[in-house]
Design an enzyme around this catalytic site. Structure first.
Site, mmCIF file in Angstrom:
data_model
loop_
_atom_site.group_PDB
_atom_site.id
_atom_site.type_symbol
_atom_site.label_atom_id
_atom_site.label_comp_id
_atom_site.label_asym_id
_atom_site.label_seq_id
_atom_site.Cartn_x
_atom_site.Cartn_y
_atom_site.Cartn_z
ATOM 1 N N ASP A 42 -3.602 7.603 7.856
ATOM 2 C CA ASP A 42 -4.088 8.188 6.601
ATOM 3 C C ASP A 42 -3.170 9.299 6.057
ATOM 4 O O ASP A 42 -3.656 10.397 5.720
ATOM 5 C CB ASP A 42 -5.503 8.760 6.809
ATOM 6 N N GLU A 218 -12.286 2.413 0.709
ATOM 7 C CA GLU A 218 -11.997 3.800 1.064
ATOM 8 C C GLU A 218 -10.712 4.258 0.367
ATOM 9 O O GLU A 218 -10.217 3.620 -0.530
ATOM 10 C CB GLU A 218 -11.845 3.895 2.591
#
Ligand code: FUB
Length: 333
Positions: A42, A218
């Site tokens: 991420d 997401e």
């Protein structure tokens, strides 16, 4: 045949192949080398006033179970090849309201302070009997005088407790207004304006108008280029896709996929550094056979990203070299 009997014609292609192989080894920069065996996911890239590239990441611990993640890291570099590890910059142990799910963070600089925005949570996700799940996630904000922390929970609580929220991303527009994008209830993409002191949201959480096409999931990331806003996201958690708009809150118009799936989730950021646009994302590594659960882990990687004349994004392929020649490219372009 001895080497001395090899003809020049035989040697030349051999040398070229060897040189190409050696260059590829030297330039191979994916996944990124953070100077240790740490595995990260991420990655959110930012360039602050000191001119360094900062990456804020989550952390896949060795053999972790089901995305149970405990801390966040920062790394910085001036050439995208040699990175300094500044982490961990915050852990769930520093929070009074969460003990797990230290998922995808982002950062911002405003009013002389650095902010780390992050999802965290409690409870347990029961994948077999979802009705028994107790998992909850919210969004926290931490502050520091330094881009590398240590960060301190700014309000000692999540920004809100209901509804569910995950994967926050901050975008600060040219007028200084900060917008918080996140994946909300029903995996819809939502946005909220941040108060000037960055300690609360102002007004409603708004589900955005995605122009009639809204794969759920997401990892939102917003940036602005030549007056146009880009909303980018992993479609169904896999393919990186994007929308554009003339306002930071939409309505958004879907433009398509710019990086295909390789299986497993993806999560990215896009940032301009020294005149080059760079895509940071994560790749899934092979299974760790030392782990009882043989869990696959992720690590951050980078590629160049290019725009067409009309502002559309060109397809990005995963490479071994990544941005290993960044300094050459900056000097020669
Ligand atoms: O790293 C934990 C979660 O996996 C992130 O929050 C999601 O975006 C996915 O990458």
């Amino acid at each position: 045949m001895s080497i001395s009997t090899l003809s020049r014609a035989t040697l030349k292609p051999l040398l070229v192949t060897t040189m190409a192989f050696l260059c590829a080894q030297v330039l191979a920069q994916n996944p990124l080398d953070f100077g240790s065996s740490i595995k990260t996911a991420d990655p959110s890239g930012h360039v602050w006033q000191d001119g360094r590239m900062y990456l804020y990441t989550s952390h896949d611990q060795e053999c972790q179970a089901d995305f149970w993640m405990k801390d966040w890291y920062a790394f910085s570099s001036t050439d995208l090849v040699n990175w300094t590890d500044h982490g961990p910059i915050l852990t769930v142990d520093d929070l009074s309201w969460a003990d797990n799910y230290a998922w995808a963070p982002d950062a911002a600089y405003k009013n002389g302070k650095y902010y780390l925005i992050f999802p965290a949570g409690t409870g347990h996700k029961d994948r077999v009997n979802p009705e028994r799940s107790t998992k909850w996630m919210g969004i926290g904000i931490a502050v520091s005088d330094s881009p590398t922390g240590p960060f301190k929970d700014a309000i000692g609580a999540p920004l809100w407790t209901e509804p569910y929220a995950n994967d926050p991303s901050l975008f600060i527009d040219d007028d200084g207004q900060a917008y918080l994008y996140f994946h909300g209830k029903n995996a819809d993409y939502q946005v909220a304006k941040m108060a000037d002191d960055m300690r609360s949201v102002e007004g409603e959480l708004m589900k955005m108008d995605m122009g009639g096409y809204e794969p759920k999931m997401e990892g939102p990331w917003v940036f602005k280029r030549q007056g146009l806003y880009y909303f980018t996201m992993p479609e169904n958690n896999r393919e990186l896709a994007y929308y554009t708009a003339t306002s930071p809150t939409g309505p958004w118009q879907y433009k398509g996929v710019f990086m295909q799936s390789e299986g497993g989730n993806n999560h990215h950021s896009i940032v301009e550094y020294q005149g080059q646009w760079v895509l940071f994302y994560h790749r899934w590594l092979s299974r760790n056979t030392q782990c009882a659960n043989r869990q696959k882990q992720r690590h951050s990687a980078a590629e160049y990203l290019y725009f067409n004349e009309d502002g559309t994004i060109q397809e990005v392929k995963r490479t071994e070299e990544g941005v290993g020649d960044f300094m050459n490219k900056v000097l020669n372009d």
